[in-house]
Design an enzyme around this catalytic site. Structure first.
Site, short mmCIF file in Angstrom:
data_model
loop_
_atom_site.label_atom_id
_atom_site.label_comp_id
_atom_site.label_asym_id
_atom_site.label_seq_id
_atom_site.Cartn_x
_atom_site.Cartn_y
_atom_site.Cartn_z
CB CYS A 237 -10.20 -19.36 33.21
SG CYS A 237 -11.00 -19.15 34.79
CE LYS B 60 -3.50 -8.76 -19.87
NZ LYS B 60 -3.06 -10.19 -19.53
NE ARG C 113 7.31 -7.67 -14.60
CZ ARG C 113 6.02 -7.40 -14.44
NH1 ARG C 113 5.12 -7.58 -15.43
NH2 ARG C 113 5.70 -7.39 -13.25
CG LEU D 211 -0.39 -4.68 -16.49
CD1 LEU D 211 -1.52 -5.40 -15.98
CD2 LEU D 211 -0.84 -4.37 -18.13
CB ALA E 131 -0.98 -0.03 1.27
CE LYS F 108 -1.69 -6.03 -10.91
NZ LYS F 108 -0.74 -6.51 -10.12
CE1 TYR G 64 7.90 0.27 -5.37
CE2 TYR G 64 5.92 -0.29 -6.37
CZ TYR G 64 7.15 -0.11 -6.50
OH TYR G 64 7.73 0.13 -7.69
CG ASP G 65 0.15 0.13 -5.10
OD1 ASP G 65 1.56 -0.30 -5.61
OD2 ASP G 65 -0.54 -0.97 -4.71
CD GLU H 53 -5.98 -11.39 -17.50
OE1 GLU H 53 -5.95 -12.45 -18.20
OE2 GLU H 53 -4.87 -10.60 -18.36
ZN LIG Z 1 -11.34 -17.02 35.04
#
Ligand SMILES: [Zn+2]
Length: 721
Positions: free
Chosen positions: A460, A323, A132, A85, A36, A111, A38-39, A109
């Site tokens: 307990c 796409k 990649r 992308l 988050a 991700k 980073y984006d 589709e």
């Molecule tokens: Zn207790």
């Protein structure tokens, strides 16, 4: 116009933060900032560059894909570039993209949160697998090929198609959520930093030098078998073998879904969707959730649907990729420096964030179970602010390897309580402290113990009068799925007990207006007049007395007994007394109740103070018997019916009650023996299963017909028979 110094400075900061994060991601697979963040940084940088185009330089992170190949691996130059992308985060950004590209057929589709790879086939045989990397050059991870069961080595020949001499298949390797959790536990158990997300786990797994590990084992073996070998060499061999086996096992657990095609000499492919069909026919794993749609509206529906159901999917997704389907139209739109113009990723809000573990407290449940609860620095995740996370038990705290004061990764998926994935070990400064489970109950001071020796849960054992357990039982009894008593929530339960209006749940149904008048919580004004909440509670208690037997069975807070088991019991027994008298062997034969639960029920009835509660309830007019439905018509006798999704006029339990009171069986899972599946909005996999098995599906109106007029009328409503 000159650019303000503050903007330049921020731009430089962002570039550095992004570069650092990228190095962490791609070289070490252990990010120290969340996706988050980073984006957010990336979006901020894009924004600055859009306002001040003169700040855009060739080395800006916005101009490259990120993730240089590291030296450790052989480099592999992709025959055609692997693009990254562009992301959008909301409807208005998405609309801007639609406005840029115009009308098309769109392929939607999921991700997948995994690692993008390029699989190069020559004449149908797999030659190379590479990550990649920078997009032009990736890391050659072909050495792991032998253990990657998810990638076919040879494509399946199909009559009428010929394999291209060179074919690049792009896809995502990923861990299912179940495997991801397992891998993370293996990692944190050895004191290392947890993987923040399945993508990092996949990257970490794929980017192991398996060839080095094989070599290390071979060398250790030589030493261990040598003349001067001793126990040290044997231990070293065992360690290397163990590491190798773990690496192999992790590799074999990776999955693959293909989502693109690079070089494909000699192939005529008109559309992306066509490419997927072709790849599928050749034996490559494609997703059956891909959909080609004709309008922006349908794209948005696809995004909305999967946003709501993202946690029903076996693997993590972080968004939807859209796409343009036609390859010709793709080529016309072309590419920017880093991404295609013909595709966009719509990102969902992140489910994993980084925050600090402030403290761990313990809670005492209604059955006495002690649960550590983590207090974290409040953080916004998936649309809500989280301040607490669950840790299940003391053993879990150890397994996750977290220390008080640690920076941690925290995941919130859907409506479930947020959970801690593990610590960021690299960020420790030595001030972190170990958490110790308490030895005494924080509410009543009783010594905590496990029930059996190998139990993981501390309890307990002061079941009868531990205030936390009493409160928990009362609250549970009032909850919607049990007796559904409005006005009996956490605060009311606390008031009734702390002000000694009742001593335990046995006194509940004998409550009078005079009793409630003694409690500050139930009165108003100087004259201590009975408040609305008191009238509501008394009224609701009266109504509850005749509620179905299974609800009262749940109200007793026996271990392991929820609505389905309680309902199963009432199909075999007509009163609570019958159940109390039944030997454990007979109980064990009831559907969904094995020997363990049967024994636990028998033990429950052997406790004198439990029997007191039942006696007090009876004395107060609680029925504790099945209503005499046997005399009425049983139009659903012999039928199994599944209800899924949300209905307008029935709660889930209410619907089940309507079914069972007419002799039918309300089941939780769809099989070929299911007679009807009742589907409301929000139904998920059960509806899909019903369609797959061809079981009759009723909407709420159809369900009402089924209840009123029986199965034939319901079938007629569907146009069957
Ligand atoms: Zn207790």
């Amino acid at each position: 116009m000159s650019i303000p110094a503050a903007v330049r400075k921020r731009r430089d900061e962002l570039v550095e933060l992004i570069e650092q994060a990228r190095t962490q991601y791609y070289s070490h697979d252990k990010p120290t900032i969340s996706d988050a963040d980073y984006d957010k940084y990336f979006a901020e940088l894009v924004d600055i560059e859009a306002k001040h185009p003169e700040l855009v330089s060739a080395d800006s992170p916005t101009q490259s894909v990120g993730g240089e190949a590291t030296e450790e691996f052989g480099e592999f130059e992709h025959p055609t570039k692997m693009w990254s992308l562009d992301n959008v985060f909301d409807d208005s950004e998405l609309d801007a993209w639609f406005a840029r590209v115009g009308n098309h057929n769109f392929l939607c589709e999921l991700k997948i949160d995994g690692l993008a790879i390029n699989a190069v086939y020559r004449n149908g045989e797999l030659e190379t697998i590479a990550t990649r990397g920078s997009g032009s050059v990736g890391e050659n991870v072909t050495a792991s090929l032998e253990y990657l069961t998810c990638i076919p080595r040879k494509l399946k020949a199909v009559k009428g198609t010929k394999f291209p001499e060179l074919l690049e298949v792009r896809g995502e390797v990923y861990f299912s959520l179940a495997e991801f959790d397992q891998i993370n536990l293996e990692v944190t158990a050895t004191g290392r930093t947890a993987f923040a997300n399945p993508r990092n786990a996949a990257a970490g797994t794929l980017r192991q030098r398996i060839d080095n590990r094989l070599e290390a084992v071979a060398e250790a073996k030589k030493r261990a078998e040598g003349k001067s070998a001793d126990s040290k060499q044997a231990a070293s061999l065992a360690k290397h073998v163990d590491e190798l086996e773990r690496a192999k096992s992790a590799l074999s657990r990776l999955g693959l879904i293909v989502h693109g095609i690079g070089a494909h000499e000699g192939l005529e492919i008109p559309a992306q969707s066509h490419a997927y069909e072709l790849l599928k026919s050749w034996g490559l794993p494609t997703s059956d959730r891909v959909k080609v749609v004709k309008s922006v509206k349908e794209v948005k529906e696809y995004i909305k649907h999967h946003g709501e159901h993202r946690h029903d999917i076996e693997h993590d997704i972080d968004g939807v990729v859209i796409k343009i389907d036609s390859l010709n139209e793709q080529q016309e739109l072309g590419y920017t420096a880093r991404a295609p113009r013909w595709a966009i990723a719509f990102k969902y809000p992140p489910t994993v964030v980084r925050t600090r573990l402030l403290d761990i407290g313990v809670q005492v449940g209604r059955t006495g179970r002690i649960t550590p609860r983590a207090a974290v620095e409040p953080v916004l995740v998936a649309g809500s602010t989280v301040s607490f996370a669950t840790l299940h038990n003391g053993y879990e705290v150890k397994r996750k390897g977290v220390l008080l004061g640690d920076m941690i990764f925290l995941r919130k998926a859907g409506d479930v309580i947020p959970e801690i994935l593990g610590p960021v070990v690299e960020l420790r400064d030595g001030s972190e402290r170990e958490f110790k489970m308490p030895t005494k109950c924080p509410e009543c001071g009783s010594k905590l113990a496990t029930e059996k020796e190998d139990d993981k849960d501390l309890r307990c054992l002061n079941t009868r009068s531990c205030p936390a357990q009493l409160r928990g039982r009362l609250e549970h009894l009032g909850s919607r799925s049990v007796l559904d008593i409005e006005g009996l929530g956490e605060k009311a339960a606390r008031a009734l007990l702390e002000e000694k209006v009742i001593s335990d749940e046995g006194d509940l149904f004998a409550l009078t207006a005079e009793d409630l008048q003694r409690s500050d919580f139930f009165v108003k004004g100087a004259n201590r007049e009975l408040a609305e909440n008191a009238k509501l509670l008394l009224n609701q208690l009266e109504l509850a007395k005749t509620k179905p037997l299974w609800r009262f069975i749940c109200a007793l807070s026996m271990r392991h007994i929820g609505p389905p088991t309680a309902q199963a019991l009432t199909r075999e027994f007509n009163s609570l007394d019958e159940i109390a008298k039944a030997p454990a062997e007979q109980l064990a034969r009831v559907e969904g109740i094995g020997q363990t639960i049967a024994d636990s029920i028998s033990q429950w009835f052997a406790e004198p103070w439990h029997l007191d509660i039942i006696k007090k309830w009876k004395d107060s007019g609680v029925v504790l018997q099945q209503a005499q439905v046997e005399s009425g018509p049983m139009p659903l006798a012999g039928l199994t019916i599944v209800v899924t999704g949300t209905l307008n006029d029935f709660t889930r339990d209410g619907a089940a009650e309507e079914i069972t009171s007419r002799g039918g069986k309300a089941s939780g899972s769809v099989s070929k023996n299911t007679d009807f599946v009742v589907v409301g909005p929000g139904a998920g996999s059960k509806e899909a299963k019903a369609i797959e098995l061809g079981r009759p599906i009723l909407d709420e109106a159809g369900f009402k017909i089924l209840l009123a007029d029986g199965p034939d009328a319901a079938k007629a409503h569907l146009g069957l028979n």
